[in-house]
Design an enzyme around this catalytic site. Structure first.
Site, PDB file in Angstrom:
ATOM      1  CE  LYS A 164      -4.126  -1.675  -0.239  1.00 48.29           C
ATOM      2  NZ  LYS A 164      -5.280  -1.237  -1.010  1.00 48.29           N
ATOM      3  CB  SER A 184      -4.008 -10.898   1.410  1.00 47.27           C
ATOM      4  OG  SER A 184      -2.768 -10.251   1.337  1.00 47.27           O
TER       5      SER A 184
HETATM    6  C1  LIG Z   1      -1.965  -7.189   2.184  1.00 44.68           C
HETATM    7  C2  LIG Z   1      -2.895  -6.766   1.107  1.00 44.68           C
HETATM    8  N1  LIG Z   1      -2.943  -7.477  -0.014  1.00 44.68           N
HETATM    9  C3  LIG Z   1      -3.766  -7.130  -1.014  1.00 44.68           C
HETATM   10  C4  LIG Z   1      -4.624  -6.043  -0.925  1.00 44.68           C
HETATM   11  C5  LIG Z   1      -5.545  -5.708  -2.081  1.00 44.68           C
HETATM   12  O1  LIG Z   1      -4.978  -4.721  -2.900  1.00 44.68           O
HETATM   13  P1  LIG Z   1      -5.853  -3.650  -3.682  1.00 44.68           P
HETATM   14  O2  LIG Z   1      -6.562  -2.801  -2.662  1.00 44.68           O
HETATM   15  O3  LIG Z   1      -4.875  -2.862  -4.501  1.00 44.68           O
HETATM   16  O4  LIG Z   1      -6.852  -4.389  -4.539  1.00 44.68           O
HETATM   17  C6  LIG Z   1      -4.607  -5.309   0.234  1.00 44.68           C
HETATM   18  C7  LIG Z   1      -5.511  -4.168   0.386  1.00 44.68           C
HETATM   19  O5  LIG Z   1      -5.644  -3.589   1.448  1.00 44.68           O
HETATM   20  C8  LIG Z   1      -3.720  -5.652   1.278  1.00 44.68           C
HETATM   21  O6  LIG Z   1      -3.647  -4.933   2.402  1.00 44.68           O
END
Ligand SMILES: Cc1ncc(COP(=O)(O)O)c(C=O)c1O
Length: 372
Positions: free
Chosen positions: A45, A271
């Site tokens: 982010k 994630s």
């Molecule tokens: C660790 C992590 N992976 C993936 C994402 C998803 O990314 P995006 O918001 O660009 O779709 C987020 C979003 O907060 C995240 O914190």
């Protein structure tokens, strides 16, 4: 001659690519991971936050001493808090009960004020209530700016110019696929645009959570933090540019992240477990002649109280077993991905007025000047 960066957010960090040697050997796959925890604020982010704030400064929407107000489940707010600390902005973060104590402590360490929103929206999530309150606050507080990650398409532009281009350069384009998680669509939006233009054979793939409705489907509560949304974010300009989308189960994502830590020594968040499973499945699907790059969004240190806490896992009925063969079983039980052109969109532009998104937010690609 300067030996050091001007400050912590000066210039982008090129994050490393690492081969999964043991896992690939055991599974017959070819997956390399991109470690976004190596960004200065500890997650992917940082890229979108730095880009959006820089643009707001250039346009005079955010002035010295101003206030940044954002709705974020954790990582985006941590990045903004870091930027606020170095650039002298007040930062107010609206989180929800899924945000970990560690994430909230990190925001506070950088000096952010943290508000926990406990009211659920009509999808059973907190996104809409958090955004509405953030917008209300920004109208009340003079000199405030809303980066608005759920609606601001600058986020995908950031990933177009940094993450996607960086992967292309690091790998000389010799890859079969790229996999990331999806929430606000910044990553998948920017990456799908870039690879469609520059390397159209690369299979651009994202992973959502069961219960999220980024590409439609029934909404219900789920446990994976940082993934999913109740609608298709406009950061995804064209769903047909995404080749595949997977859905990951809560338990499998937690288990996969722990197995990655235990067998490859790579400590990442929940994630990333979902991304790993999708990347392994994609690699099996397209063959191991070219690697699949799996973008791992953040560090596992943020989840020591949950993902890496056996008592928490047992309370949440998540298997704590750590044998490598379990990873193979998890990949085998994944549902087949939805393939382009069957990926549906679920845009909700009515939310722009319902949630009172500020005029400063760039909600559509046709509002962007000089996009590339
Ligand atoms: C660790 C992590 N992976 C993936 C994402 C998803 O990314 P995006 O918001 O660009 O779709 C987020 C979003 O907060 C995240 O914190």
């Amino acid at each position: 001659m300067s030996f050091a960066k001007k400050n912590i957010i000066d210039g982008l960090t090129v994050t490393p690519l690492v081969t999964l040697s043991k896992i690939n050997k055991a599974m017959g796959t070819n997956v390399i991971v991109k470690l976004e925890k190596n960004n200065p604020g500890g997650s992917i982010k940082d890229r979108a936050a730095a880009y959006i704030i820089e643009e707001a400064e250039k346009k005079g929407q955010l002035k010295p001493g101003g206030t940044i107000i954002e709705s974020s489940s954790g990582n985006f707010a941590i990045s903004l808090a870091m930027i606020g600390a170095v650039s002298g902005y007040r930062v107010i973060a609206l989180v929800d009960p899924k945000a970990t104590e560690t994430n909230k402590a990190l925001m506070k360490a950088y000096g952010a004020e943290v508000i926990t929103v406990t009211e659920k929206d009509d999808t059973g999530s907190y996104h809409k209530t958090r955004i509405k309150l953030a917008n209300e606050l920004s109208r009340e507080i003079p000199g405030s700016y809303r980066p608005d990650q759920c609606f601001n398409v600058l986020s995908s532009l950031a990933h177009y110019h940094s993450t996607a281009k960086e992967i292309h350069e690091q790998t000389y384009g010799q890859i079969g696929g790229v996999v990331c998680a999806v929430s606000t669509g910044g990553q998948i939006g920017g990456i799908s645009e870039y690879f469609n233009e520059c390397l159209p054979d690369v299979k651009v793939t994202c992973v959502d959570a069961y219960g999220s409705a980024v590409f439609g489907g029934p909404c219900h509560a789920y446990k994976i933090p940082g993934v999913g949304l109740g609608w298709t974010p406009r950061n995804i300009n064209d769903v047909s540019k995404i080749d595949y989308f997977y859905r990951a189960k809560d338990e499998s994502s937690y288990m996969a992240a722990r197995l990655l830590c235990r067998h490859e020594g790579i400590l990442v968040g929940v994630s990333s477990g979902a991304v790993l499973l999708a990347a392994l499945s994609l690699s099996l699907r397209i063959g191991s002649h070219k690697p699949v790059v799996a973008i791992l969004g953040d560090s596992g240190e943020r989840y020591l109280d949950t993902l890496y806490n056996d008592a928490w896992l047992k309370d949440n009925n998540i298997d704590t077993g750590l044998e490598l063969h379990k990873l193979q079983a998890l990949v085998e039980t994944m549902d087949s991905p939805v393939e382009s052109p069957d990926i549906e969109s679920n845009y909700r532009d009515d939310l722009i007025s319902i949630l009172e998104v500020p005029d400063t937010t760039i909600t559509h690609f046709n509002m962007l000047e000089g996009r590339h």
